[in-house]
Design an enzyme around this catalytic site. Structure first.
Site, PDB file in Angstrom:
ATOM      1  N   CYS A   1     -35.315  51.227 104.040  1.00 27.02           N
ATOM      2  CA  CYS A   1     -36.125  50.042 103.770  1.00 27.02           C
ATOM      3  C   CYS A   1     -36.436  49.338 105.091  1.00 27.02           C
ATOM      4  CB  CYS A   1     -35.376  49.091 102.842  1.00 27.02           C
ATOM      5  SG  CYS A   1     -35.071  49.812 101.222  1.00 27.02           S
TER       6      CYS A   1
ATOM      7  N   VAL B   1     -36.630  50.424 114.389  1.00 24.42           N
ATOM      8  CA  VAL B   1     -35.356  51.055 114.048  1.00 24.42           C
ATOM      9  C   VAL B   1     -35.520  52.013 112.865  1.00 24.42           C
ATOM     10  CG1 VAL B   1     -32.938  50.660 113.414  1.00 24.42           C
ATOM     11  CG2 VAL B   1     -34.088  49.081 114.977  1.00 24.42           C
TER      12      VAL B   1
ATOM     13  N   SER C   1     -38.177  53.811 112.022  1.00 25.43           N
ATOM     14  CA  SER C   1     -38.779  55.076 112.451  1.00 25.43           C
ATOM     15  C   SER C   1     -37.824  55.842 113.361  1.00 25.43           C
ATOM     16  CB  SER C   1     -40.117  54.819 113.149  1.00 25.43           C
ATOM     17  OG  SER C   1     -39.936  54.005 114.294  1.00 25.43           O
TER      18      SER C   1
ATOM     19  N   ARG D   1     -45.913  48.245 105.198  1.00 30.93           N
ATOM     20  CA  ARG D   1     -47.064  48.965 105.773  1.00 30.93           C
ATOM     21  C   ARG D   1     -46.583  50.248 106.428  1.00 30.93           C
ATOM     22  NH1 ARG D   1     -45.511  44.782 109.182  1.00 30.93           N
ATOM     23  NH2 ARG D   1     -46.508  43.220 107.884  1.00 30.93           N
TER      24      ARG D   1
ATOM     25  N   LYS E   1     -27.744  41.983 112.086  1.00 31.57           N
ATOM     26  CA  LYS E   1     -26.628  41.134 112.556  1.00 31.57           C
ATOM     27  C   LYS E   1     -26.657  39.747 111.949  1.00 31.57           C
ATOM     28  CE  LYS E   1     -28.869  42.567 115.632  1.00 31.57           C
ATOM     29  NZ  LYS E   1     -29.648  43.164 116.721  1.00 31.57           N
TER      30      LYS E   1
ATOM     31  N   GLY F   1     -41.897  43.636 126.889  1.00 35.32           N
ATOM     32  CA  GLY F   1     -41.479  43.837 125.499  1.00 35.32           C
ATOM     33  C   GLY F   1     -39.987  43.712 125.296  1.00 35.32           C
TER      34      GLY F   1
ATOM     35  N   ASP G   1     -28.590  35.157 119.053  1.00 41.37           N
ATOM     36  CA  ASP G   1     -28.400  36.579 118.754  1.00 41.37           C
ATOM     37  C   ASP G   1     -26.987  37.017 119.157  1.00 41.37           C
ATOM     38  OD1 ASP G   1     -29.506  39.407 118.276  1.00 41.37           O
ATOM     39  OD2 ASP G   1     -28.846  39.521 120.369  1.00 41.37           O
TER      40      ASP G   1
ATOM     41  N   LYS H   1     -23.568  38.392 116.821  1.00 39.74           N
ATOM     42  CA  LYS H   1     -22.769  39.589 117.091  1.00 39.74           C
ATOM     43  C   LYS H   1     -21.309  39.212 117.358  1.00 39.74           C
ATOM     44  CE  LYS H   1     -26.862  41.807 119.027  1.00 39.74           C
ATOM     45  NZ  LYS H   1     -27.651  41.891 120.281  1.00 39.74           N
TER      46      LYS H   1
ATOM     47  N   GLY I   1     -33.133  49.038 121.019  1.00 42.96           N
ATOM     48  CA  GLY I   1     -34.073  50.136 121.154  1.00 42.96           C
ATOM     49  C   GLY I   1     -34.067  51.013 119.918  1.00 42.96           C
TER      50      GLY I   1
END
Lengths: 435, 435
Positions: free
Chosen positions: A9, A14, A16, A46, A103, A185, A199, A203, A300
């Site tokens: 889902c 991630v 792909s 999509r 996370k 990016g 973030d 974690k 990544g």
């Protein structure tokens, strides 16, 4: 060979990556699990233009995956905490195992999710939620299972580490590097989550629960970002033999648990001080093994997928096992979690780097030293710069010994009231990270 | 809560460490496993004066532990490959699970031990056999289960790393540091196992099997020790931006598997180049996650016990589970192990550091360069020292690009036959360890 059916889902970076790793390494994975892992359905709002899914059925409604009676494992890779939370709870309700890289979801709603999963007898695996492809969840939950963890400290946000590395290596300032990171990016358009430490706090909360056997308590993390770190602080730190890293730190003091994310001076000789660029690392100090460190890519597409697939393999292997044969979600069994308190930042003990602009005349240093001494704080190192011609204030840098944050704050308050001090005192916490 | 009964065979450094960790952290361990781990018997030829065992029955005959019907898990911590092998086979025959820290036993007899264990439906766990307390077996078998491992390189002998670190930091020579390491208890009276790379070869064989899904093939490891590393090599390496480390390297080239232990020049900026003293680290390059590194204490009483206890926890948790729910001993299921060949050292591809004593006159360098070029080898870097007055030979240091060992050996043979070259050419392999 039997087949284990997974539904993915969320089909972005991630999702792909997970698709690609499961497809490319299918033979090796089957040889490890003793079962074929079949991607039986994808749920995504999509298509992903960079990843062709062939004959695999794609649903625009992710809930169709959670309702699909054929699916054994729902893999949640959408991010966010609203739809993702509903989806994970629905999957659990339907008796499906869950693998997630989310996370925020685990840090903020993990307690209720794990309680529901325990009740339904299913697993929720989340290796990818911390430090991407580094198997740090597994190390803490299983590899160090014989130890009492004393503390851990992690570089757990790649964007922040990239910025600090560039500032150090090229003498650049924060805003300049952040703009580049956004162009590359590495950083989001809204970089708050990364550079303000939210973030990392997500974690850290997860790591601390696994290390100390406490429930997830995201609201109790002290969080300070890196946006106020100035190039001169990076320089002075270097002169003193330190590097500045944005660390998530969790420590069991005996009186309570410290949970804090902030810029930190650490000795340059420590291995973790040499973790640069977007890489992540977590240093864990435990009573039996001493220090261990885990290093790798923290984000990544395929690095994160590596952790997602490791979880799928674990879950697939114990699919029909009794729940007692599985590793508890938070390392310790639910009924054994402790109510050890999280300490407020005022009670945290650490050392400090202080930088201030002081009048260059006799007696100033002694006043400052007296104020620190009155709070029981001693000076470990001092740098006082020669005055630049025409300026009557000079930068003064002080490293203190370890003290309680509340005392340091009181001292800083008093120092700032001295006539000889211009403006605010900059403070950055210092940790030796010695074993 | 149920009780899992373990019997510890061998009660020296690691045995007493395991006893201490299991005793001290009993509550935490039980909260993780959901069972009490009880030390039900100890088998040891003699008492350990540093560790009191209280009421626990001690047998002078270790086989009594393997025959004890109450024991669930036999923990083999005796070392050696004769009695230990018999004991482990007997324990398996009796349907007991086994935990061992014995690298030689697994590297040399693992194939037969795992076959017997599979037949009997029991686990043999061996996390402590490689890199002490670092959970590297778990990382390779489980944490990286979604990856194809491309290569790995490890500092997996603490004594050797201590010696090389002292040589680098203090300019000392090998024999001098070895004598100190023996006095400190880091090195055995007979240091061959450590400094000639046999201990590292045992560990490398285990790591390579887990990484590549091949049977254990200890007899096929190329092994070269560190006893011939001279202080000047350490210096020249530093001038070229390298450190010398004793590495175990395993690489899947597509044509076969490289399995080699030797001193290696590695770029000083790599994290693993900064792993110093007795510490261990393993760098793993895999297709999905990229490079990951695992660092910690590779030996010692409680660090090794940490790994032993983690194994006990794993085994205790899946005690009554079906064997299919357990992780395969060598990461891949027995029937899936490949017969990928191990390459002979002549076919290994790497770069080289060459040091020779060359006559200081025109034309010598061009002759050497011609010989290398004839073998398809090009020169990446060169240091030629100014001659000391009264000497007509100077040290010449060459870094080559990557080539096949067989070609390099042929070139070295020819160079040594030049009139202008005094004595032998020193060669040390060079790896970039780039991801």
């Amino acid at each position: 060979m039997k087949t284990v059916k997974v539904g993915i889902c969320g089909f972005g970076t991630v999702g792909s990556g997970t698709f690609n790793v499961l497809t490319r390494n299918a033979a090796e994975i089957a040889a490890r699990v003793g079962a074929d892992i079949e991607i039986a359905q994808i749920g995504a709002r999509r298509d992903n233009p960079n990843c062709s899914t062939g004959d695999i059925p794609v649903s625009r409604d992710v809930f169709a995956v959670a309702e699909n009676p054929e699916i054994d494992i729902v893999v949640e890779l959408m991010g966010g905490t609203t739809v993702a939370r509903e989806l994970v709870m629905k999957a659990i309700e339907n008796g499906k195992h869950v693998v997630t890289a989310n996370k925020a979801l685990i840090a903020e709603y993990g307690n209720e999710i794990f309680a529901a999963a325990a009740e339904r007898g299913v697993s929720v695996a989340f290796e990818a939620a911390v430090a991407g492809g580094i198997p740090i969840i597994k190390a803490l939950r299983e590899g160090l299972a014989g130890n009492k963890v004393q503390w851990l400290a992690g570089i757990i946000n790649g964007t922040g580490n990239f910025i600090l590395t560039e500032m150090k290596e090229k003498g650049r300032d924060f805003a300049d590097v952040l703009a580049e990171a956004q162009a590359l990016g590495y950083a989001e358009a809204d970089p708050t989550f990364d550079v303000e430490g939210i973030d990392a706090a997500h974690k850290l909360v997860i790591l601390a629960s696994l290390a100390f056997g406490i429930p997830l308590q995201f609201d109790k993390v002290f969080t300070e970002g890196i946006s106020k770190i100035a190039p001169e602080d990076v320089n002075y730190a270097e002169q003193l033999g330190y590097r500045i890293k944005h660390l998530g730190i969790a420590r069991d003091t005996g009186k309570g648990i410290e949970l804090r994310v902030h810029p930190t001076l650490i000795p340059e000789k420590r291995l973790i001080a040499n973790v640069n660029g977007v890489m992540n690392a977590v240093l864990v100090q435990s009573d039996a093994v001493g220090p261990t460190l885990y290093y790798g890519a923290g984000a990544g597409s395929e690095p994160t997928a590596s952790a997602v697939v490791a979880d799928i393999v674990d879950v697939a292997r114990t699919l029909s096992a009794e729940p007692e044969h599985r590793v508890p979600h938070l390392a310790f069994r639910l009924e054994s979690l402790s109510n050890h308190p999280v300490l407020p930042i005022e009670e945290v003990e650490t050392a400090y780097y202080l930088r201030m602009s002081a009048q260059d005349r006799p007696g100033v240093l002694s006043k400052i030293a007296q104020i620190l001494s009155d709070e029981g704080i001693s000076v470990e190192a001092l740098i006082q710069k020669e005055p630049v011609e025409g300026q009557d204030h000079v930068p003064m840098i002080i490293l203190t010994n370890r003290t309680i944050e509340g005392k340091l704050s009181a001292a800083v308050e008093s120092i700032q009231q001295l006539d000889a001090i211009n403006g605010k005192v900059t403070r950055i916490r210092v940790e030796s990270l010695a074993g």
